[in-house]
Scaffold this active site. Structure first.
Site, PDB file in Angstrom:
ATOM      1  N   GLU A   1       6.280  52.726 -14.105  1.00  0.00           N
ATOM      2  CA  GLU A   1       5.308  52.698 -13.007  1.00  0.00           C
ATOM      3  C   GLU A   1       3.870  52.632 -13.503  1.00  0.00           C
ATOM      4  O   GLU A   1       2.931  52.721 -12.721  1.00  0.00           O
ATOM      5  CB  GLU A   1       5.493  53.925 -12.110  1.00  0.00           C
ATOM      6  CG  GLU A   1       5.474  55.237 -12.861  1.00  0.00           C
ATOM      7  CD  GLU A   1       5.879  56.422 -12.007  1.00  0.00           C
ATOM      8  OE1 GLU A   1       5.668  56.378 -10.780  1.00  0.00           O
ATOM      9  OE2 GLU A   1       6.409  57.392 -12.577  1.00  0.00           O
TER      10      GLU A   1
ATOM     11  N   HIS B   1       8.956  61.982  10.219  1.00  0.00           N
ATOM     12  CA  HIS B   1      10.349  62.307  10.511  1.00  0.00           C
ATOM     13  C   HIS B   1      10.795  61.725  11.851  1.00  0.00           C
ATOM     14  O   HIS B   1      11.970  61.426  12.041  1.00  0.00           O
ATOM     15  CB  HIS B   1      10.568  63.828  10.476  1.00  0.00           C
ATOM     16  CG  HIS B   1      11.110  64.289   9.159  1.00  0.00           C
ATOM     17  ND1 HIS B   1      10.975  65.571   8.704  1.00  0.00           N
ATOM     18  CD2 HIS B   1      11.801  63.617   8.204  1.00  0.00           C
ATOM     19  CE1 HIS B   1      11.563  65.684   7.515  1.00  0.00           C
ATOM     20  NE2 HIS B   1      12.064  64.508   7.202  1.00  0.00           N
TER      21      HIS B   1
ATOM     22  N   ASP C   1       3.562  52.761  -7.343  1.00  0.00           N
ATOM     23  CA  ASP C   1       2.479  53.109  -8.269  1.00  0.00           C
ATOM     24  C   ASP C   1       2.122  51.941  -9.183  1.00  0.00           C
ATOM     25  O   ASP C   1       0.945  51.716  -9.478  1.00  0.00           O
ATOM     26  CB  ASP C   1       2.866  54.329  -9.107  1.00  0.00           C
ATOM     27  CG  ASP C   1       2.494  55.635  -8.412  1.00  0.00           C
ATOM     28  OD1 ASP C   1       1.787  55.578  -7.380  1.00  0.00           O
ATOM     29  OD2 ASP C   1       2.917  56.705  -8.878  1.00  0.00           O
TER      30      ASP C   1
END
Length: 558
Positions: free
Chosen positions: A422, A181, A446
């Site tokens: 994916e 963050h 992925d």
């Protein structure tokens, strides 16, 4: 003059003196308590927690990340966990420290980099609570009154709340990463930052002149006059580019020869929706619904989910693609016990979990259907490997519609359903899936690791994990072609969609929709508007014919 290089985190150039941040000692005092003392310790903890919530409320009104921190400070799982440990005979400081370690440890065990970085947010909120418990003042950064580059072992969002960015021009830490963050805050505030530079505090001196190049990942200590002058020129050039990017914010992402694409944002909360609006997103290409589950102390109800999805639709007033629950395997929940799996990324997760846990799945689908009556919402199923799975998911969706009709609730009858491509299986049968799905969105994170059999979280395999590998590029091209053959839109919501080297390649393959972190949109828009679609198509043709990644990169660097 000395130069150190690392991975870029938050772009831009900062020039100033090094300031080394010293944090207070917040290690817990650990002692066992009697039952009679427990009530007093619990009361002390409640006061500390409320003090933290009070300090966060004004910050949360204007900042999405602090709003998330306020949610954590109000979360029943955290608060009850601490109080239960106190009741079991541990003093408040010990109980808080132990609960912090458990919650952050759970998050750090996840494969998803974004979710792993949320452990730092848990520690930040709990660090505030520990400071309040101890009666210790947090480090003050308000006394910095000259241009400075801040160096610290670790920085937290709460630290940035104290910073005066007229003076603090850049940040360097030993801990943290691209998805932390603090990194997200730095990018949103356009503050250059380099995070995760292990051992950097041993190499810098207090007051030393420093240049931080966030775009190139460079730190220059005690620069000579020539280097300093060159970087001052670069700073001015960057300001001019930023001005042009802001001017383009409302312009379409169209090539010089008229081909237009759509630029969407990825989101996981209402705060992300706000950022998407700010950065000119044309919609949300990926709304990660699992955050509603991971930030709760139980499975969220239909009404709770409905209200969040409805708010998102009404706030944005643009298309939103909600990915159904992608949980299980590597993403755990504090209130549901998953069986340990040898290979969680190939395990019981996403659509597999949802098709088995029909009540959980139906609760979410009914919430989405109801919210779709208030905005342009579509549904995306993750981890699909067969036509049968897609049909089963849609059959359950039809059951949900029937139940909502019985309850006489307002919902959208006709809603688009698509597939997050994916898995190699989905890429191989893309033509069959395109006949059934309303749209595709390619999840390159992925898809790359599955095609290359390379765990993207394994540092030893970093060189193997690359979406520029010919096998990955050909899979992406195959999916786009299959979608277009059936007249279906094809988007991409993996990190590859915002990679400056990949944008012309994806444009040339015919990608319709690029979905990315909000702060990346302006740069991609600027890049697309400077490209020619015909030249991009020729580049893609040549790259898809290349036999090695080195050849692909060579074409892109010309």
């Amino acid at each position: 003059m000395e130069e150190i290089r690392t991975e870029p985190q938050s772009g831009g150039i900062a020039i100033g003196k090094a300031v080394l941040l010293k944090q207070p000692d917040l290690a817990a005092e650990r002692r066992e308590i009697t039952a009679a003392e427990a009530e007093k310790e619990q009361a002390a903890f409640r006061r500390a927690a409320e003090q933290v919530r009070e300090s966060l409320r004004p910050l949360a009104r204007t900042n999405a990340i602090f709003a998330a921190h306020l949610d954590m400070a109000e979360d029943a799982t955290l608060l009850q966990g601490v109080e239960e440990k106190i009741a079991a005979g541990k003093n408040a400081e010990w109980a808080l420290e132990e609960e912090t370690e458990e919650l952050s440890g759970m998050l750090e065990s996840l494969e998803d980099a974004y979710l792993r970085e949320r452990a730092a947010d848990v520690r930040d909120v709990c660090r505030r609570m520990m400071a309040a418990l101890k009666g210790v003042s947090e480090t003050s950064l308000r006394n910095i009154t000259e241009k400075a580059i801040l160096f610290a072992e670790e920085l937290h969002p709460s630290d940035t709340a104290q910073m005066d960015f007229r003076y603090i021009r850049g940040m360097v830490t030993e801990k943290g990463g691209t998805t932390s963050h603090v990194a997200i805050l730095a990018r949103s505030l356009e503050i250059p930052a380099l995070l995760g530079m292990e051992g950097i505090l041993k190499k810098v001196r207090e007051g030393e002149a420093v240049i931080l190049d966030g775009k190139e990942g460079r730190l220059i200590f005690s620069p000579d006059a020539k280097t300093q002058a060159a970087y001052q020129e670069k700073q001015q050039a960057e300001k001019e580019v930023k001005r042009k990017l802001k001017e383009m914010n409302r312009l379409p992402a169209a090539t010089t020869d008229g081909r237009q694409v759509v630029l969407f944002a990825n989101a996981g909360s209402l705060r992300d929706i706000e950022l998407a609006k700010k950065h000119g997103a044309e919609g949300i290409g990926l709304f990660r619904s699992e955050f509603l589950y991971m930030e709760s102390s139980r499975f969220p109800t239909e009404q709770e989910q409905f209200e969040i999805y409805k708010q998102a639709a009404e706030m944005l007033k643009k298309p939103i693609t909600i990915r159904t629950l992608d949980i299980g395997g590597d993403k755990n929940l504090p209130y549901y016990q998953f069986e340990k799996e040898e290979n969680p990324f190939l395990g019981w997760r996403a659509i597999r979990f949802c098709l088995d846990m029909r009540d959980v799945f139906k609760t979410q689908l009914k919430a989405i259907l109801r919210a779709a009556a208030f905005g342009d919402i579509r549904i995306m199923y993750p981890m699909i490997v067969s036509v049968e799975e897609f049909r089963k998911a849609n059959a359950i969706l039809e059951e949900c519609k029937a139940e909502l009709r019985e309850r006489k609730l307002l919902f959208r009858e006709s809603i688009s359903t698509g597939i997050m491509v994916e898995t190699p299986a989905a890429a191989f049968i893309a033509e069959e899936l395109a006949k059934e799905a309303d749209f595709f969105s390619i999840g390159t994170n992925d898809l790359t690791q599955y095609i290359l059999a390379a765990d993207r979280g394994n540092q030893k395999l970093t060189k193997l994990y690359s979406p520029f590998h010919p096998a990955v590029l050909r899979a992406v091209a195959k999916v786009i072609a299959a979608g277009h053959k059936e007249g279906k839109e094809v988007g991409m919501c993996g990190e590859f969609a915002a990679d400056a080297r990949a944008v012309p390649l994806l444009l040339g393959m015919g990608l319709d929709e690029f979905s990315m972190a909000s702060n990346e949109i302006a740069a991609v828009r600027y890049q697309v508007r400077g490209l020619a679609a015909k030249q991009a198509a020729e580049l893609a043709r040549r790259a898809l014919a290349a036999g090695t990644e080195k050849e692909v990169r060579g074409l892109l660097e010309r």
